[in-house]
Each structure stands twice: as C-alpha cells, then as structure tokens.
Enzyme design. Sequence first.
Site, PDB file in Angstrom:
ATOM      1  N   HIS A  78      -3.261  -4.504   1.619  1.00 16.69           N
ATOM      2  CA  HIS A  78      -3.229  -4.437   0.153  1.00 16.69           C
ATOM      3  C   HIS A  78      -2.029  -3.635  -0.305  1.00 16.69           C
ATOM      4  O   HIS A  78      -1.358  -3.006   0.490  1.00 16.69           O
ATOM      5  CB  HIS A  78      -4.526  -3.879  -0.414  1.00 16.69           C
ATOM      6  CG  HIS A  78      -4.756  -2.429  -0.107  1.00 16.69           C
ATOM      7  ND1 HIS A  78      -4.982  -1.975   1.165  1.00 16.69           N
ATOM      8  CD2 HIS A  78      -4.780  -1.324  -0.898  1.00 16.69           C
ATOM      9  CE1 HIS A  78      -5.158  -0.660   1.140  1.00 16.69           C
ATOM     10  NE2 HIS A  78      -5.024  -0.237  -0.104  1.00 16.69           N
ATOM     11  N   HIS A  80      -1.232  -0.814  -1.952  1.00 17.28           N
ATOM     12  CA  HIS A  80      -1.020   0.632  -2.133  1.00 17.28           C
ATOM     13  C   HIS A  80       0.098   1.185  -1.239  1.00 17.28           C
ATOM     14  O   HIS A  80       0.263   0.776  -0.096  1.00 17.28           O
ATOM     15  CB  HIS A  80      -2.332   1.395  -1.898  1.00 17.28           C
ATOM     16  CG  HIS A  80      -3.297   1.272  -3.045  1.00 17.28           C
ATOM     17  ND1 HIS A  80      -4.652   1.413  -2.914  1.00 17.28           N
ATOM     18  CD2 HIS A  80      -3.074   1.016  -4.362  1.00 17.28           C
ATOM     19  CE1 HIS A  80      -5.245   1.248  -4.100  1.00 17.28           C
ATOM     20  NE2 HIS A  80      -4.287   0.999  -4.992  1.00 17.28           N
ATOM     21  N   ASP A  82       0.639   3.812   0.465  1.00 17.43           N
ATOM     22  CA  ASP A  82       0.413   4.399   1.791  1.00 17.43           C
ATOM     23  C   ASP A  82       0.238   3.316   2.865  1.00 17.43           C
ATOM     24  O   ASP A  82       0.122   3.623   4.048  1.00 17.43           O
ATOM     25  CB  ASP A  82      -0.785   5.368   1.775  1.00 17.43           C
ATOM     26  CG  ASP A  82      -2.053   4.759   1.210  1.00 17.43           C
ATOM     27  OD1 ASP A  82      -1.976   3.987   0.230  1.00 17.43           O
ATOM     28  OD2 ASP A  82      -3.133   5.046   1.754  1.00 17.43           O
ATOM     29  N   HIS A  83       0.251   2.047   2.453  1.00 19.47           N
ATOM     30  CA  HIS A  83       0.180   0.922   3.398  1.00 19.47           C
ATOM     31  C   HIS A  83       1.484   0.140   3.429  1.00 19.47           C
ATOM     32  O   HIS A  83       1.828  -0.464   4.435  1.00 19.47           O
ATOM     33  CB  HIS A  83      -0.971  -0.021   3.014  1.00 19.47           C
ATOM     34  CG  HIS A  83      -2.274   0.694   2.949  1.00 19.47           C
ATOM     35  ND1 HIS A  83      -3.202   0.634   3.961  1.00 19.47           N
ATOM     36  CD2 HIS A  83      -2.780   1.546   2.026  1.00 19.47           C
ATOM     37  CE1 HIS A  83      -4.224   1.410   3.648  1.00 19.47           C
ATOM     38  NE2 HIS A  83      -3.991   1.979   2.478  1.00 19.47           N
TER      39      HIS A  83
HETATM   40 ZN   LIG Z   1      -5.661   1.606  -0.911  1.00 23.09          ZN
END
Ligand SMILES: [Zn+2]
Length: 263
Positions: A78, A80, A82-83
């Site tokens: 997804h 976000h 931090d990914h």
């Molecule tokens: Zn997330």
Amino acid sequence: MALEHPAYGQLRQVTPTAAVLLANNPGQMTLDGTNTWILRAPGRSDCVVIDPGPKDKKHSARIAEVTGGDIALTLITHRHHDHTGGIDKLVELTGTPVRAKESGFLRGSDTVLVDGEVIEAAGLRITVLDTPGHTGDSVSFVLDDAVLTGDTILGSGTTVLDSTDGTLADYLVSLDRLVEAGAGKALLPAHGPDHPDLEPVARYYIAHRHERLDQVREALQVLGPNAGAMAVVRRVYADVDKRLWLAARSSVQAQLEYLRAEG
Ligand SMILES: [Zn+2]
C-alpha cells in the site's frame, strides 16, 4: 540460535521461502519498524521483494546486498511512506521492476495489481488479494504457505484505518477474506512479529472491531447520535495512552461513518 524479532538489518528466515529484513524505523505507527519481505523459491538465486520500506539508504543497501541485486519483482502492499519511500533507491541499486495497486508506484511496468491476479516470478506463485480498509489501495499477497498482509493485519496491536480512504465496511470484508485465505498459513505482516497461523489472528481482529463498534454505539447513546470523533475517543479510549488518541480518532471516525451509513 535462530534470530528473533526484532533483528535490525539481519536477514531472518521465517518460512522455507520467506525471510524478513526489518528496517530501523521504529515508531508509534510502525511498531518496531517496517518488515521488508524477501521471497525466494528453493534452488533459485532470484527473488521477489515485498515493500522496499522507508526512505533509508542503509536499508535499501541491505536489501540490495542480501538479494545480490537479483530481484525479479518488487511488490507494494500500500501507499504509505514507510513501505514505499525506498522504492527509487532500490530501483537505482538493483533495477528491479515494481508493481503496486496505484500507478504512481509502478517502475519498469505499466500494469497495476488486480484482485485475483496470479503473479509468477522467481519460481513463485503469488496471488493478489484486495484487502482495502487500512487504505483504499491495500492488498495482501497469498503464497502456498503464508500470506503477506501489509498493514491490514499486524504482528501485534491493531490496525489504524486511514481516514483519507480507509473504511470500516471495506476493512471488515477484507478481514473475512483473510480468514478464508489464511487458514493454516503463516501471517507475515508489514510490522511486528510473524505468526504461524493467520486465521486465528484475523478472527481476533474481527472480534476486536465488533467490540469497539459496540463501545462506540454505547458512547453515542450517552453523547448523542451526532457526537464528534474526539468526544467518542475520550470516552472509549479512556484507558489508552493519550499519545494514541490521534490515531484512535482516525479509527473512530471510520467507525462513526460505518454506523451512520448503517442508519
Ligand atoms: Zn500503512
């Protein structure tokens, strides 16, 4: 001795095909940090990476190092940061193609992920399962013996629903899908420790959501049907650390929308 979670910067083998590299970005929303999963079929040198993690040169360099740069495909759970923050550095270091649900994250590919699609890469079969709720673009990846759940189900605690496009109605459907897909398969989450069986964890998540919904219904009986999210948080999350209230407000907002849609 086998490595245990958390083990920053060290490749930790979890299933015969899945190993995890934990990014050093601990925080309130990331728990111990972001798990970058590296999937490698027996006897193969190439691999599939799930979530390059945050924008962190050291983490990207470690992924390139432990994979030997031989990444057949990188998949995104997804949007976000931090990914996804580490996408471009990993592409620069390894040339990996990247696929995601949102077209803005595609690299070296022009096809977004589709629900039910079976991806064959690096000797692996990976089925894409749409699991919106945490965000609208959240997907899980189903392997023969494990499910990578992104932030839809975490290794500890519960998931926050992003009020931008995460909805509780979507999320409850997604949890049902994961109960079905996860029976007898390992849970490989994007944050927190892995678990040997996804199904009971998914069932716990469903029970927890219904418990919170009941609490919100009760709060509305006291506060009135048009109470704001923060007023509900103060009542329902009174026992929870105040630093978590802002995140809780996002989830309560989603619960209020769900209940108000229900009528
Ligand atoms: Zn997330």
